[in-house]
Scaffold this motif. Structure first.
Motif, PDB file in Angstrom:
ATOM      1  N   SER A  14       2.969   4.503   2.990  1.00 20.22           N
ATOM      2  CA  SER A  14       3.275   3.627   2.025  1.00 20.22           C
ATOM      3  C   SER A  14       3.190   1.896   2.535  1.00 20.22           C
ATOM      4  O   SER A  14       2.756   1.025   2.101  1.00 20.22           O
ATOM      5  CB  SER A  14       4.747   3.624   1.400  1.00 20.22           C
ATOM      6  OG  SER A  14       4.858   4.720   0.613  1.00 20.22           O
ATOM      7  N   ALA A  15       3.655   2.052   4.112  1.00 13.73           N
ATOM      8  CA  ALA A  15       3.615   0.824   4.733  1.00 13.73           C
ATOM      9  C   ALA A  15       2.038   0.210   5.017  1.00 13.73           C
ATOM     10  O   ALA A  15       1.846  -1.060   4.830  1.00 13.73           O
ATOM     11  CB  ALA A  15       4.233   0.592   6.012  1.00 13.73           C
ATOM     12  N   LEU A  16       1.379   1.249   5.217  1.00 11.33           N
ATOM     13  CA  LEU A  16      -0.146   0.805   5.309  1.00 11.33           C
ATOM     14  C   LEU A  16      -0.678   0.047   3.913  1.00 11.33           C
ATOM     15  O   LEU A  16      -1.672  -0.739   4.147  1.00 11.33           O
ATOM     16  CB  LEU A  16      -0.757   2.229   6.012  1.00 11.33           C
ATOM     17  CG  LEU A  16      -0.680   2.572   7.344  1.00 11.33           C
ATOM     18  CD1 LEU A  16      -1.350   3.653   7.645  1.00 11.33           C
ATOM     19  CD2 LEU A  16      -0.919   1.381   8.474  1.00 11.33           C
ATOM     20  N   ILE A  17      -0.326   0.968   3.175  1.00  8.43           N
ATOM     21  CA  ILE A  17      -1.009   0.578   1.554  1.00  8.43           C
ATOM     22  C   ILE A  17      -0.393  -1.002   1.571  1.00  8.43           C
ATOM     23  O   ILE A  17      -1.168  -1.995   1.026  1.00  8.43           O
ATOM     24  CB  ILE A  17      -0.528   1.495   0.619  1.00  8.43           C
ATOM     25  CG1 ILE A  17      -1.306   2.802   0.963  1.00  8.43           C
ATOM     26  CG2 ILE A  17      -1.117   0.871  -0.545  1.00  8.43           C
ATOM     27  CD1 ILE A  17      -0.979   3.945  -0.155  1.00  8.43           C
ATOM     28  N   ALA A  18       0.808  -1.044   1.546  1.00 10.63           N
ATOM     29  CA  ALA A  18       1.573  -2.421   1.334  1.00 10.63           C
ATOM     30  C   ALA A  18       1.149  -3.481   2.203  1.00 10.63           C
ATOM     31  O   ALA A  18       0.674  -4.603   1.793  1.00 10.63           O
ATOM     32  CB  ALA A  18       3.008  -2.204   1.365  1.00 10.63           C
ATOM     33  N   GLY A  19       0.930  -3.118   3.322  1.00 12.90           N
ATOM     34  CA  GLY A  19       0.473  -4.227   4.548  1.00 12.90           C
ATOM     35  C   GLY A  19      -0.895  -4.489   3.993  1.00 12.90           C
ATOM     36  O   GLY A  19      -1.351  -5.723   4.166  1.00 12.90           O
ATOM     37  N   LEU A  25      -4.257 -10.412   0.096  1.00 12.01           N
ATOM     38  CA  LEU A  25      -4.019 -11.518  -0.630  1.00 12.01           C
ATOM     39  C   LEU A  25      -3.246 -12.470   0.043  1.00 12.01           C
ATOM     40  O   LEU A  25      -2.983 -13.693  -0.764  1.00 12.01           O
ATOM     41  CB  LEU A  25      -3.042 -11.106  -1.582  1.00 12.01           C
ATOM     42  CG  LEU A  25      -3.376 -10.069  -2.773  1.00 12.01           C
ATOM     43  CD1 LEU A  25      -2.283  -9.447  -3.666  1.00 12.01           C
ATOM     44  CD2 LEU A  25      -4.684 -10.570  -3.525  1.00 12.01           C
ATOM     45  N   ARG A  26      -3.337 -12.382   1.235  1.00 12.30           N
ATOM     46  CA  ARG A  26      -2.735 -13.426   2.475  1.00 12.30           C
ATOM     47  C   ARG A  26      -1.505 -13.946   1.895  1.00 12.30           C
ATOM     48  O   ARG A  26      -1.185 -15.136   1.756  1.00 12.30           O
ATOM     49  CB  ARG A  26      -3.854 -14.749   2.298  1.00 12.30           C
ATOM     50  CG  ARG A  26      -5.064 -14.129   2.798  1.00 12.30           C
ATOM     51  CD  ARG A  26      -6.137 -15.475   2.895  1.00 12.30           C
ATOM     52  NE  ARG A  26      -7.490 -15.388   3.402  1.00 12.30           N
ATOM     53  CZ  ARG A  26      -8.434 -16.125   3.539  1.00 12.30           C
ATOM     54  NH1 ARG A  26      -8.472 -17.204   3.305  1.00 12.30           N
ATOM     55  NH2 ARG A  26      -9.498 -15.369   3.971  1.00 12.30           N
ATOM     56  N   VAL A  27      -0.492 -13.136   1.681  1.00 14.45           N
ATOM     57  CA  VAL A  27       0.828 -13.394   1.214  1.00 14.45           C
ATOM     58  C   VAL A  27       1.601 -13.744   2.509  1.00 14.45           C
ATOM     59  O   VAL A  27       1.849 -12.994   3.385  1.00 14.45           O
ATOM     60  CB  VAL A  27       1.464 -12.253   0.540  1.00 14.45           C
ATOM     61  CG1 VAL A  27       3.034 -12.433   0.084  1.00 14.45           C
ATOM     62  CG2 VAL A  27       0.860 -11.572  -0.669  1.00 14.45           C
ATOM     63  N   LEU A 143      11.057 -13.340  -5.434  1.00 13.97           N
ATOM     64  CA  LEU A 143       9.722 -12.818  -4.963  1.00 13.97           C
ATOM     65  C   LEU A 143       9.030 -11.861  -5.897  1.00 13.97           C
ATOM     66  O   LEU A 143       9.909 -11.281  -6.804  1.00 13.97           O
ATOM     67  CB  LEU A 143       9.962 -12.043  -3.759  1.00 13.97           C
ATOM     68  CG  LEU A 143      10.376 -13.163  -2.382  1.00 13.97           C
ATOM     69  CD1 LEU A 143      10.799 -12.164  -1.320  1.00 13.97           C
ATOM     70  CD2 LEU A 143       9.351 -13.871  -2.140  1.00 13.97           C
ATOM     71  N   PRO A 144       7.894 -11.634  -6.367  1.00 14.47           N
ATOM     72  CA  PRO A 144       7.508 -10.561  -6.968  1.00 14.47           C
ATOM     73  C   PRO A 144       7.961  -9.188  -6.587  1.00 14.47           C
ATOM     74  O   PRO A 144       8.037  -9.029  -5.293  1.00 14.47           O
ATOM     75  CB  PRO A 144       5.795 -10.657  -6.567  1.00 14.47           C
ATOM     76  CG  PRO A 144       5.526 -12.148  -6.487  1.00 14.47           C
ATOM     77  CD  PRO A 144       6.803 -12.360  -5.558  1.00 14.47           C
ATOM     78  N   GLY A 145       7.984  -8.431  -7.266  1.00 14.94           N
ATOM     79  CA  GLY A 145       8.617  -6.887  -7.235  1.00 14.94           C
ATOM     80  C   GLY A 145       7.916  -6.244  -5.871  1.00 14.94           C
ATOM     81  O   GLY A 145       8.338  -5.777  -5.227  1.00 14.94           O
ATOM     82  N   TRP A 146       6.526  -6.327  -6.164  1.00 16.13           N
ATOM     83  CA  TRP A 146       5.728  -5.673  -4.948  1.00 16.13           C
ATOM     84  C   TRP A 146       5.729  -6.106  -3.720  1.00 16.13           C
ATOM     85  O   TRP A 146       5.920  -5.443  -2.772  1.00 16.13           O
ATOM     86  CB  TRP A 146       4.383  -5.573  -5.793  1.00 16.13           C
ATOM     87  CG  TRP A 146       3.376  -6.788  -5.298  1.00 16.13           C
ATOM     88  CD1 TRP A 146       3.178  -7.927  -6.196  1.00 16.13           C
ATOM     89  CD2 TRP A 146       2.649  -7.163  -4.368  1.00 16.13           C
ATOM     90  NE1 TRP A 146       2.659  -8.982  -5.722  1.00 16.13           N
ATOM     91  CE2 TRP A 146       2.074  -8.431  -4.601  1.00 16.13           C
ATOM     92  CE3 TRP A 146       2.209  -6.817  -3.262  1.00 16.13           C
ATOM     93  CZ2 TRP A 146       1.465  -9.284  -3.625  1.00 16.13           C
ATOM     94  CZ3 TRP A 146       1.269  -7.078  -2.193  1.00 16.13           C
ATOM     95  CH2 TRP A 146       0.953  -8.561  -2.489  1.00 16.13           C
ATOM     96  N   GLN A 147       5.960  -7.385  -3.633  1.00 17.57           N
ATOM     97  CA  GLN A 147       6.149  -8.045  -2.299  1.00 17.57           C
ATOM     98  C   GLN A 147       7.846  -7.571  -1.799  1.00 17.57           C
ATOM     99  O   GLN A 147       7.752  -7.491  -0.541  1.00 17.57           O
ATOM    100  CB  GLN A 147       6.185  -9.563  -2.544  1.00 17.57           C
ATOM    101  CG  GLN A 147       4.756 -10.029  -2.810  1.00 17.57           C
ATOM    102  CD  GLN A 147       4.607 -11.512  -2.463  1.00 17.57           C
ATOM    103  OE1 GLN A 147       5.397 -12.393  -2.087  1.00 17.57           O
ATOM    104  NE2 GLN A 147       3.576 -12.120  -3.409  1.00 17.57           N
TER     105      GLN A 147
END
Length: 256
Positions: A14-19, A25-27, A143-147
């Motif tokens: 999950s962390a690899l996908i989220a990262g 998106l350069r968040v 913050l957006p929920g996905w972030q």
């Protein structure tokens, strides 16, 4: 695969996908003021809840665990009231407590009046998850929920990589098509996408009301436990789940 390996692997994936999403998106990294809240999210819903429920499910049926987890909405609403100052109506609390009493009655009836080790794990999971939900819902307002879930997963990555390496060295591990599908679903669906929309929903309608929608989870889990795992249900399980669903309807109509 063992419970420690399962939790470690799902967190790493999950962390690899989220990262990857955050990087693409350069968040920017969240302000330091949000790090404490993200740490609570990480400890509660990234690590604590999956691990404690996985340990409980070694000796508990999915049906039993699902109904005990029906206490999570009340626990989350209580945490929200303490942390954010939310003040739901008396009708809301009456329905929420009624649903919780139904779940407690089921737990006592199933365990013969005594708590098992699995129940202790499950009640611990309720506390850490409620804290993680509350902090995540609060952060999702800024913050957006996905972030929120994305950064919580990324911040845990160094720990979960080491965790997974140790767990795989000490637990049995067999990667079959069945276990692979389960692992991928828990990592992508439950851990990342599920919490993404959950935090967005909590920010939109408020933590207390959103928490009560999760009273539907026991009923849904009971249905899937029959179809996917072939478990047998006692008469008390679906009856308790239906009683809890009635409480959901009341909480959603109650005014804040």
């Amino acid at each position: 695969m063992g419970p420690w390996s399962l939790v470690g692997l799902r967190c790493v994936l999950s962390a690899l996908i989220a990262g990857g999403c955050l990087l693409a998106l350069r968040v920017p990294v969240p302000p330091r003021a949000h790090w404490g809240g993200l740490a609570v999210v990480a400890c509660g819903v990234v690590l604590g809840f999956p691990l404690l429920t996985s340990l409980a499910l070694q000796t508990s049926s999915t049906a039993h665990a699902a109904v005990v987890v029906g206490l999570l909405p009340l626990t989350t609403a209580a945490f929200s009231a303490l942390r954010t100052g939310a003040r739901p109506s008396r009708t809301f609390w009456t329905a929420a407590v009624t649903g919780a009493v139904a779940v407690l009655g089921f737990t006592v009836q199933q365990s013969g009046g005594a708590l098992s080790t699995a129940d202790v794990y499950l009640f611990g999971a309720l506390l850490v998850c409620a804290a993680g939900y509350t902090e995540g819902g609060r952060l999702a307002r800024v913050l957006p929920g996905w972030q929120v879930i994305g950064w919580a997963l990324v911040f845990c990555l160094p720990l979960t990589v080491a965790w997974t390496a140790v767990a795989l060295a000490h637990e049995s591990f067999e990667l079959t098509p069945h276990s692979t599908a389960g692992l991928l679903y828990s990592a992508i669906g439950s851990q990342f996408l599920g919490l993404l929309v959950w935090y967005r929903g909590m920010a939109a309608i408020g933590i207390p009301k959103a928490s009560q929608l999760q009273l539907a989870q026991p009923l849904l889990t009971l249905v899937w436990s029959v179809f996917l795992l072939g478990e047998d249900l006692t008469a008390a399980a679906p009856l308790t789940a239906v009683a809890v669903l009635v409480c959901i309807a009341v909480t959603q109509r109650a005014r804040g």
